[in-house]
Design a protein around this motif. Structure first.
Motif, PDB file in Angstrom:
ATOM      1  N   UNK A   4       0.831  -1.208   0.000  1.00  0.00           N
ATOM      2  CA  UNK A   4       0.000   0.000   0.000  1.00  0.00           C
ATOM      3  C   UNK A   4       0.863   1.254   0.000  1.00  0.00           C
ATOM      4  N   UNK A   5       0.399   2.257  -0.752  1.00  0.00           N
ATOM      5  CA  UNK A   5       1.173   3.480  -0.887  1.00  0.00           C
ATOM      6  C   UNK A   5       0.843   4.560   0.103  1.00  0.00           C
ATOM      7  N   UNK A   6      -0.307   4.417   0.801  1.00  0.00           N
ATOM      8  CA  UNK A   6      -0.689   5.479   1.731  1.00  0.00           C
ATOM      9  C   UNK A   6      -1.531   4.912   2.855  1.00  0.00           C
ATOM     10  N   UNK A   7      -1.507   5.645   3.976  1.00  0.00           N
ATOM     11  CA  UNK A   7      -2.226   5.244   5.178  1.00  0.00           C
ATOM     12  C   UNK A   7      -3.233   6.326   5.550  1.00  0.00           C
ATOM     13  N   UNK A   8      -4.351   5.902   6.062  1.00  0.00           N
ATOM     14  CA  UNK A   8      -5.463   6.793   6.397  1.00  0.00           C
ATOM     15  C   UNK A   8      -5.703   6.799   7.903  1.00  0.00           C
ATOM     16  N   UNK A   9      -5.851   8.000   8.468  1.00  0.00           N
ATOM     17  CA  UNK A   9      -6.298   8.141   9.850  1.00  0.00           C
ATOM     18  C   UNK A   9      -5.259   7.779  10.882  1.00  0.00           C
ATOM     19  N   UNK A  10      -3.998   7.890  10.542  1.00  0.00           N
ATOM     20  CA  UNK A  10      -2.934   7.554  11.484  1.00  0.00           C
ATOM     21  C   UNK A  10      -2.138   8.820  11.772  1.00  0.00           C
ATOM     22  N   UNK A  11      -1.923   9.121  13.055  1.00  0.00           N
ATOM     23  CA  UNK A  11      -1.155  10.306  13.420  1.00  0.00           C
ATOM     24  C   UNK A  11      -0.502  10.098  14.776  1.00  0.00           C
ATOM     25  N   UNK A  12       0.343  11.021  15.135  1.00  0.00           N
ATOM     26  CA  UNK A  12       1.170  10.923  16.343  1.00  0.00           C
ATOM     27  C   UNK A  12       2.592  10.662  15.896  1.00  0.00           C
ATOM     28  N   UNK A  13       3.509  11.563  16.227  1.00  0.00           N
ATOM     29  CA  UNK A  13       4.857  11.514  15.671  1.00  0.00           C
ATOM     30  C   UNK A  13       5.532  10.163  15.895  1.00  0.00           C
ATOM     31  N   UNK A  14       5.502   9.664  17.105  1.00  0.00           N
ATOM     32  CA  UNK A  14       6.191   8.402  17.387  1.00  0.00           C
ATOM     33  C   UNK A  14       5.554   7.251  16.622  1.00  0.00           C
ATOM     34  N   UNK A  73      12.122   1.279  -1.537  1.00  0.00           N
ATOM     35  CA  UNK A  73      12.391   2.402  -0.650  1.00  0.00           C
ATOM     36  C   UNK A  73      11.430   3.566  -0.823  1.00  0.00           C
ATOM     37  N   UNK A  74      10.207   3.258  -1.229  1.00  0.00           N
ATOM     38  CA  UNK A  74       9.204   4.312  -1.429  1.00  0.00           C
ATOM     39  C   UNK A  74       8.425   4.504  -0.130  1.00  0.00           C
ATOM     40  N   UNK A  75       8.468   5.695   0.454  1.00  0.00           N
ATOM     41  CA  UNK A  75       7.790   5.901   1.739  1.00  0.00           C
ATOM     42  C   UNK A  75       6.275   5.968   1.599  1.00  0.00           C
ATOM     43  N   UNK A  76       5.606   5.747   2.706  1.00  0.00           N
ATOM     44  CA  UNK A  76       4.162   5.900   2.784  1.00  0.00           C
ATOM     45  C   UNK A  76       3.775   7.369   2.855  1.00  0.00           C
ATOM     46  N   UNK A  77       2.586   7.666   2.328  1.00  0.00           N
ATOM     47  CA  UNK A  77       1.920   8.937   2.576  1.00  0.00           C
ATOM     48  C   UNK A  77       0.938   8.736   3.718  1.00  0.00           C
ATOM     49  N   UNK A  78       0.914   9.665   4.670  1.00  0.00           N
ATOM     50  CA  UNK A  78      -0.046   9.603   5.779  1.00  0.00           C
ATOM     51  C   UNK A  78      -1.081  10.712   5.600  1.00  0.00           C
ATOM     52  N   UNK A  79      -2.343  10.301   5.554  1.00  0.00           N
ATOM     53  CA  UNK A  79      -3.422  11.244   5.296  1.00  0.00           C
ATOM     54  C   UNK A  79      -4.466  11.167   6.412  1.00  0.00           C
ATOM     55  N   UNK A  80      -5.157  12.285   6.645  1.00  0.00           N
ATOM     56  CA  UNK A  80      -6.168  12.316   7.706  1.00  0.00           C
ATOM     57  C   UNK A  80      -7.134  13.464   7.455  1.00  0.00           C
ATOM     58  N   UNK A  81      -8.275  13.389   8.122  1.00  0.00           N
ATOM     59  CA  UNK A  81      -9.281  14.444   8.044  1.00  0.00           C
ATOM     60  C   UNK A  81      -8.944  15.530   9.067  1.00  0.00           C
ATOM     61  N   UNK A  82      -8.226  16.534   8.630  1.00  0.00           N
ATOM     62  CA  UNK A  82      -7.948  17.707   9.474  1.00  0.00           C
ATOM     63  C   UNK A  82      -8.861  18.807   8.936  1.00  0.00           C
ATOM     64  N   UNK A  83     -10.125  18.759   9.306  1.00  0.00           N
ATOM     65  CA  UNK A  83     -11.155  19.563   8.648  1.00  0.00           C
ATOM     66  C   UNK A  83     -11.190  20.986   9.190  1.00  0.00           C
ATOM     67  N   UNK A  84     -11.201  21.132  10.515  1.00  0.00           N
ATOM     68  CA  UNK A  84     -11.183  22.478  11.104  1.00  0.00           C
ATOM     69  C   UNK A  84     -10.359  22.454  12.393  1.00  0.00           C
ATOM     70  N   UNK A  85      -9.180  21.883  12.252  1.00  0.00           N
ATOM     71  CA  UNK A  85      -8.264  21.809  13.376  1.00  0.00           C
ATOM     72  C   UNK A  85      -7.817  20.394  13.626  1.00  0.00           C
ATOM     73  N   UNK A  86      -6.626  20.265  14.219  1.00  0.00           N
ATOM     74  CA  UNK A  86      -6.088  18.946  14.579  1.00  0.00           C
ATOM     75  C   UNK A  86      -6.429  18.676  16.036  1.00  0.00           C
ATOM     76  N   UNK A  87      -5.646  19.170  16.961  1.00  0.00           N
ATOM     77  CA  UNK A  87      -6.027  19.063  18.377  1.00  0.00           C
ATOM     78  C   UNK A  87      -6.534  20.394  18.921  1.00  0.00           C
ATOM     79  N   UNK A  88      -5.994  21.499  18.409  1.00  0.00           N
ATOM     80  CA  UNK A  88      -6.669  22.772  18.628  1.00  0.00           C
ATOM     81  C   UNK A  88      -7.794  22.834  17.608  1.00  0.00           C
ATOM     82  N   UNK A  89      -9.023  22.887  18.083  1.00  0.00           N
ATOM     83  CA  UNK A  89     -10.165  22.851  17.178  1.00  0.00           C
ATOM     84  C   UNK A  89     -10.695  24.261  16.966  1.00  0.00           C
TER      85      UNK A  89
END
Length: 729
Positions: A61-71, A87-103
């Motif tokens: 798979x070329x990309x991951x959905x809904x995964x976050x947190x630096x570590x 050696x092709x890295x993954x793309x990390x994607x997420x729904x950052x619609x109106x803020x990440x942790x600061x909303x």
């Protein structure tokens, strides 16, 4: 050869040429967090399906959905690179619609700020938090034009106007991406959604059919997507719905025709969750194999969370039914995005636990959240109850008085526990905490005699009542469609009982859509629309309620008089038998027999604690030519006792077009701040290009003849003048 073409060639030679067909098709697969080594279950949306994908396929798979947190992201990327032979890295994607942790406030609320610069700052702050947590791409902005508040996803849009939506689309993309994704590690790539016309889902029911003319599609629904693409957004997401009888993910006309050939978009096109497989349920594909064939032919590069591509594209290519060049171009677009993000040089781009600790929910971001909430709230009614006096005894009653459910549906990383609650903020803002007492009064949907008695008890001892009412966050957002958009009956019962006490009453509304306000607007002395205001919502509302901040928000979506009136929007067409402004006995006109034609509250509407007066509208010429813009002037005066911010709006009507034109169309707006007693002459410049539209043959042009100009505080209350557009010589 340009630098971009040279880099594409290099990526092709280094990677694509050396990948097996299965390797390449793996890049086209996006899976959710649980599929990846080093991740826990994560936070994901949509139905979890039995995909029939084994570990070997998942590793491609070329990309991951809904995964976050630096570590966590670093661990998953390390595990992936350890076994990826290219050696092709993954793309990390997420729904950052109106803020990440600061909303921040929901996008519909942000639209009501009419402040694209502040919206841009919120997107930039959200990008910073997401990026240091390892996210590379956000599925935002959602720029769907919306006219039906029954649809739960209106909360994700900035409203019912194509011009205003386009302004915010550009602001969000600029905020998320900046100008250099490779070197600015605190930005993320932007994915505009949902292409196309998802906001017209029939009956306001999520995932439902969309049926409209191509002229209507191009005139009203496509401009905001085009604005995001012109701003440089790197990705586009297909919509769930059909357009002209074809599911968007299988529409060659939409995706290859309009998006790629007409608009020149060469970025990544991704399906929405399982949208490729859903072509089967739509009745536009026989099975997974047919769905894969139609989606790749339409130019969809990444399949989100279904296995149609990985299971069936290899066979379709080997049978000669799909040209492998289509796979290559999709893979190359994905690799180009990874390259733009600098992932080949730094596969852990941005992910930094130390920065995560310092940046997330920092004071700067919280300040943007508070200010944006203050500017997004809309004062809908005020009979002198607001602002509150800081020495007044206030009874705060309602299920949202001490609730952290003020973030909205798409706040999956936000904390309801740490969100600033209204009760605490009001107690801190009043002269003494003891002056503000609180009672729940009722739940969202239920009310007990004990709750009602507690509410009456504190109300009887108060000078003024503030009712904190609304929808819980799950009542809007994806799959949050409602046929009845009034407040729940329990809350209406609470309002009615408290009204009997004869105390001044202000209602504060928390919700993700325009509501049918019967039982609220007609009873309360003041109504403040808070929407879902975000992490700093309570602080912002306390400042507004006590007058530390003067309300300035203006509706970006009309409030219906009642649900049966929907869709109701300001830029509608007239009819051959329009309803006159004055009452008439004539039955045979376009009208309802039991309600007004007009919405309860129009697009652009919003009150202030001061009063703005408009006069002196003048056009600096009676005619306009294609090479000579028209200057429009008007004077705005703050006639009240306090300073305030006013959004001055410019509307135009083409009196006689080749096809029927709307009764009004927003063309421009200016936000001005006036001190008490101050007057200012404002000026707009209107050009011939702003009068162009799609004609019956889909050509774009303007019509010579009479036009009307409207300037005012909203789409209903305006000054009016007229000019003639001269024909092109």
């Amino acid at each position: 050869m340009t630098h971009d073409l040279q880099r594409k060639h290099e990526l092709y030679e280094k990677y694509v040429k050396n990948m097996t067909l299965e390797d390449k098709i793996g890049q086209l697969l996006q899976l959710a967090a649980p599929f990846f080594e080093g991740a826990d279950d994560g936070e994901i949306t949509g139905p979890m399906e039995e995909l029939g994908i084994g570990p070997e396929t998942a590793r491609l798979a070329g990309s991951a959905l809904g995964l976050s947190g630096a570590e966590k992201v670093i661990a998953v990327q390390q595990a992936h690179l350890a076994q990826d032979k290219h050696g092709i890295p993954l793309l990390f994607m997420a729904d950052i619609v109106h803020g990440f942790k600061t909303i921040y406030p929901i996008p519909l609320a942000i639209g009501c700020s009419w402040n694209p610069e502040l919206a841009k700052r919120s997107a930039q702050a959200a990008a910073r938090e997401a990026a240091v947590s390892g996210v590379h791409v956000t599925f935002a902005p959602m720029v769907d034009l919306v006219r039906d508040p029954r649809w739960g996803r209106v909360m994700e849009s900035t409203g019912e106007d194509p011009y205003l939506n386009s302004v915010f689309a550009r602001a969000f993309v600029d905020g998320f991406q900046g100008g250099d994704l490779k070197n600015d590690m605190e930005r993320v790539a932007s994915c505009v959604k949902h292409f196309a016309a998802y906001g017209l889902a029939e009956g306001g029911r999520d995932y439902n059919t969309v049926d409209l003319s191509e002229r209507q599609l191009r005139e009203y629904y496509l401009p905001s997507y085009k604005a995001a693409i012109d701003a440089g957004c790197e990705m586009v997401m297909t919509s769930f719905n059909t357009v002209d009888g074809i599911p968007a993910s299988g529409s060659r006309k939409l995706m290859r025709g309009i998006l790629r050939e007409e608009w020149g978009f060469d970025g990544v096109l991704i399906s929405d969750w399982a949208a490729i497989r859903e072509m089967i349920a739509h009745g536009a594909a026989e099975d997974d194999r047919d769905a894969a064939f139609k989606a790749i032919q339409s130019g969809v590069d990444i399949e989100m969370m279904t296995p149609c591509y990985v299971h069936h594209l290899p066979g379709l290519v080997r049978e000669g039914l799909v040209d492998e060049a289509l796979i290559d171009e999709a893979v190359l677009r994905i690799l180009c995005l990874k390259d733009k993000l600098g992932l080949f040089e730094n596969p852990y781009r941005g992910a930094d636990p130390a920065k995560e600790e310092a940046i997330i929910c920092c004071e700067e971001h919280m300040e943007v959240s508070r200010r944006l909430a203050e500017e997004s709230c809309v004062l809908l009614k005020n009979n002198g109850v607001l602002p509150l006096g800081k020495k007044q005894k206030v009874a705060l009653i309602g299920p949202f008085g001490d609730s952290g459910d003020i973030l909205g549906f798409w706040s999956w990383q936000g904390s309801k526990e740490t969100a600033v609650k209204l009760a605490a903020a009001m107690q801190a803002t009043s002269e003494s905490p003891e002056l503000v007492t609180a009672a729940q009064g009722c739940g969202i949907h239920n009310i007990s005699e004990e709750q009602l008695a507690d509410a009456v008890r504190i109300a009887e001892d108060a000078d003024v009542l503030v009712l904190a009412l609304g929808e819980e966050s799950e009542m809007s957002g994806e799959a949050g469609s409602r046929s009845d958009i009034r407040l729940p009956e329990a809350q209406l019962k609470l309002i009615g009982r408290l009204k009997e006490l004869g105390k001044p009453m202000a209602a504060v509304l928390f919700n993700g859509r325009p509501l049918d306000l019967h039982g609220v607007y007609d009873i309360a002395d003041a109504v403040l629309e808070a929407w879902f205001p975000g992490s700093q919502g309570g602080a912002a509302l306390a400042n507004l309620l006590y007058g530390n901040v003067n309300p300035s928000g203006k509706l970006s979506m009309s409030f219906p008089y009642t649900t049966g009136q929907i869709p109701v929007y300001y830029n509608h067409f007239n009819t051959g038998r329009p309803k006159p402004a004055e009452p008439t006995d004539n039955r045979y006109i376009s009208q309802y027999l039991d309600i007004p034609n007009e919405p309860l509250l129009p697009f652009g509407f919003g009150l202030s604690y001061t009063e703005f007066a408009y006069d002196g509208l003048k056009l600096m010429a009676d005619t306009m030519s294609p090479d000579s813009p028209l200057e429009i002037r008007a004077t705005v005066t703050n006639k009240g006792a306090v300073a305030g911010t006013e959004t001055v709006q410019l509307y135009v009507r083409d009196v006689s077009g080749e096809v029927v034109r709307p009764v009004k169309e927003l063309k421009d707006f200016i936000r001005i701040e006036l001190q008490a007693g101050e007057s200012r002459e404002i000026s707009f410049t209107l050009s011939e290009s702003q009068l162009r539209y799609h004609h019956s043959d889909l050509s774009i042009g303007s019509d010579p003849g009479e036009f009307r100009i409207y300037v005012g505080p909203d789409s209903r209350n305006t000054l009016e003048a007229a000019f003639h557009l001269l024909a092109q010589v």
